[in-house]
Write an enzyme that holds these catalytic residues in place. Structure first.
Site, PDB file in Angstrom:
ATOM      1  N   HIS A  99      51.351  43.108  45.139  1.00 29.00           N
ATOM      2  CA  HIS A  99      51.076  42.255  46.301  1.00 29.00           C
ATOM      3  C   HIS A  99      51.647  40.866  46.036  1.00 29.00           C
ATOM      4  O   HIS A  99      51.798  40.444  44.874  1.00 29.00           O
ATOM      5  CB  HIS A  99      49.576  42.153  46.543  1.00 29.00           C
ATOM      6  CG  HIS A  99      48.949  43.424  47.010  1.00 29.00           C
ATOM      7  ND1 HIS A  99      47.672  43.476  47.510  1.00 29.00           N
ATOM      8  CD2 HIS A  99      49.416  44.700  47.062  1.00 29.00           C
ATOM      9  CE1 HIS A  99      47.370  44.704  47.843  1.00 29.00           C
ATOM     10  NE2 HIS A  99      48.422  45.471  47.578  1.00 29.00           N
ATOM     11  N   GLU A 101      50.314  37.971  46.269  1.00 28.63           N
ATOM     12  CA  GLU A 101      49.420  37.111  45.491  1.00 28.63           C
ATOM     13  C   GLU A 101      49.502  37.425  44.004  1.00 28.63           C
ATOM     14  O   GLU A 101      49.549  36.525  43.158  1.00 28.63           O
ATOM     15  CB  GLU A 101      47.961  37.288  45.948  1.00 28.63           C
ATOM     16  CG  GLU A 101      47.716  37.012  47.411  1.00 28.63           C
ATOM     17  CD  GLU A 101      47.796  38.264  48.272  1.00 28.63           C
ATOM     18  OE1 GLU A 101      48.757  39.044  48.116  1.00 28.63           O
ATOM     19  OE2 GLU A 101      46.905  38.464  49.111  1.00 28.63           O
ATOM     20  N   CYS A 129      43.301  40.756  49.557  1.00 27.91           N
ATOM     21  CA  CYS A 129      42.431  41.929  49.457  1.00 27.91           C
ATOM     22  C   CYS A 129      41.452  41.733  48.295  1.00 27.91           C
ATOM     23  O   CYS A 129      41.521  40.744  47.565  1.00 27.91           O
ATOM     24  CB  CYS A 129      43.271  43.185  49.255  1.00 27.91           C
ATOM     25  SG  CYS A 129      44.088  43.247  47.645  1.00 27.91           S
ATOM     26  N   CYS A 132      43.244  41.374  44.845  1.00 26.87           N
ATOM     27  CA  CYS A 132      43.851  40.055  44.642  1.00 26.87           C
ATOM     28  C   CYS A 132      42.781  38.982  44.455  1.00 26.87           C
ATOM     29  O   CYS A 132      42.946  38.073  43.635  1.00 26.87           O
ATOM     30  CB  CYS A 132      44.761  39.713  45.815  1.00 26.87           C
ATOM     31  SG  CYS A 132      46.203  40.802  45.927  1.00 26.87           S
TER      32      CYS A 132
END
Length: 191
Positions: A99, A101, A129, A132
């Protein structure tokens, strides 16, 4: 030598500043105005706003969109300087944890040579999410700024706090632009 440099620097900055006397019109003599205290100078750091850095995160999200990834972008900022940029790369790297992040905090930690980002701000286009958010807890992030809320997988849906207790959260920065990018991507997929 240093004094001469400082004088030249002050002269240069004074020429660039838009000097406004208190309660009056702009002066046509910026150098003269610069040397007197009754003048108010606009901050030189107006460039470094949450909106500015979110625009940078949106640029990263557009990179993800160009390669067919979910358009989420992130930048990590330390002392008004971007130290890491990333976008989703789950498909490209065949890694469900890639992801924006996660990639951004890894790059920022490498840049700083520290596992903690307690003086850093993460700007991300979509609410992180749970995975993260857990990573953001461990890096002890100073501040999280996100654009669009994730109503299906966002960390705020969890019943318990996931971020570090000292992490500040600012949501909704440039939310319409962020949401439009995400919605457009999923609309295209469903066609």
């Amino acid at each position: 030598m240093l004094i001469a440099f400082c004088d030249n620097f002050i002269f240069y900055v004074a020429k660039l500043c838009y000097c406004v006397p208190r309660g009056g019109a702009p002066t046509s003599f910026p150098l003269l105005a610069f040397s007197f205290s009754p003048y108010i100078y606009p901050p030189l750091m107006e460039l470094y706003t949450d909106e500015y850095f979110m625009r940078e995160a949106l640029k990263e999200a557009n990179k993800a969109l160009e390669i067919g990834e979910v358009p989420v972008g992130a930048v990590v900022v330390c002392m008004n300087r971007i130290i890491a940029r990333a976008h989703n790369q789950t498909e490209k790297l065949t890694d469900a944890t890639a992801h924006a992040e996660m990639l951004a905090i890894t790059a920022a930690s490498n840049h700083l040579g520290s596992k903690y980002l307690n003086e850093c701000v993460l700007y991300v286009t979509l609410e992180p999410c749970v995975m993260c958010a857990g990573a953001l807890h461990w890096v002890q992030l100073h501040k999280l700024v996100y654009g669009a809320a994730d109503l299906q997988r966002g960390f705020s849906l969890a019943n318990s706090p996931l971020l570090h207790p000292r992490t500040e959260v600012l949501k909704g920065v440039k939310a319409p632009e962020c949401k439009q990018l995400i919605d457009g991507f999923f609309r295209e997929i469903r066609r």
